[in-house]
Write a protein that holds these residues in place. Sequence first.
Motif, mmCIF file in Angstrom:
data_model
loop_
_atom_site.group_PDB
_atom_site.id
_atom_site.type_symbol
_atom_site.label_atom_id
_atom_site.label_comp_id
_atom_site.label_asym_id
_atom_site.label_seq_id
_atom_site.Cartn_x
_atom_site.Cartn_y
_atom_site.Cartn_z
ATOM 1 N N GLN A 171 0.821 -1.212 0.000
ATOM 2 C CA GLN A 171 0.000 0.000 0.000
ATOM 3 C C GLN A 171 0.856 1.263 0.000
ATOM 4 N N ASN A 217 -13.127 -10.838 -6.590
ATOM 5 C CA ASN A 217 -11.860 -10.367 -6.012
ATOM 6 C C ASN A 217 -10.664 -10.872 -6.814
ATOM 7 N N GLY A 266 -8.479 -0.345 -2.906
ATOM 8 C CA GLY A 266 -9.466 -0.003 -1.882
ATOM 9 C C GLY A 266 -10.625 -0.982 -1.856
ATOM 10 N N LEU A 267 -11.112 -1.375 -3.020
ATOM 11 C CA LEU A 267 -12.195 -2.366 -3.083
ATOM 12 C C LEU A 267 -11.754 -3.695 -2.482
ATOM 13 N N SER A 324 -9.272 -4.251 -0.294
ATOM 14 C CA SER A 324 -9.000 -4.181 1.157
ATOM 15 C C SER A 324 -10.270 -3.960 1.981
ATOM 16 N N SER A 325 -11.300 -3.390 1.351
ATOM 17 C CA SER A 325 -12.542 -3.167 2.095
ATOM 18 C C SER A 325 -13.384 -4.431 2.227
ATOM 19 N N GLY A 326 -13.101 -5.401 1.352
ATOM 20 C CA GLY A 326 -13.908 -6.613 1.367
ATOM 21 C C GLY A 326 -15.284 -6.392 0.766
ATOM 22 N N ALA A 327 -15.453 -5.316 0.014
ATOM 23 C CA ALA A 327 -16.763 -4.999 -0.573
ATOM 24 C C ALA A 327 -17.224 -6.082 -1.521
#
Length: 152
Positions: A13, A84, A144-145, A147-150
Amino acid sequence: MTLVDAVSITLHQVFAAVWVGSVVFMTAGVLPLAKEGHLEPEPVEMATGTLRTVSRISAVILLLTGSHMAASFYTVADLTGTPNGWLVLAMLGLWLVLMGLIEVSGSRLVDGLQAKKVRAPAHETLGWFRAASVVGVLLLVIAGLLSSGALV
């Protein structure tokens, strides 16, 4: 999660942010000034050299840490059969595109600067650097997607 995993994620990151930030700064800060003739060729060439160094170091670190994370957190079936996994593969493709854009546009810019010109090379490469900035921001959005687990 192991300590190695945490270090890998953190390094990934940090170096991604530094890389993309450097590209965006060159695009939004340095090249517009050079294009208007407010900078001499030498400082622009130095900035380009620094950007290319940051890019190369970041690319290697991202390859190593990204490979570790992919091997630790995904199977081949996950990479090819889940949202993912597709994002991870998209990141790999965008990583290659970003590296290529920086190398090509940096080389073109330096070639023009070494001819003691600044406005024309800055103008000619600004579009390439803008494309690199967009690719970099897309990489950060995907990170970001992930790491957010969205998406699972």
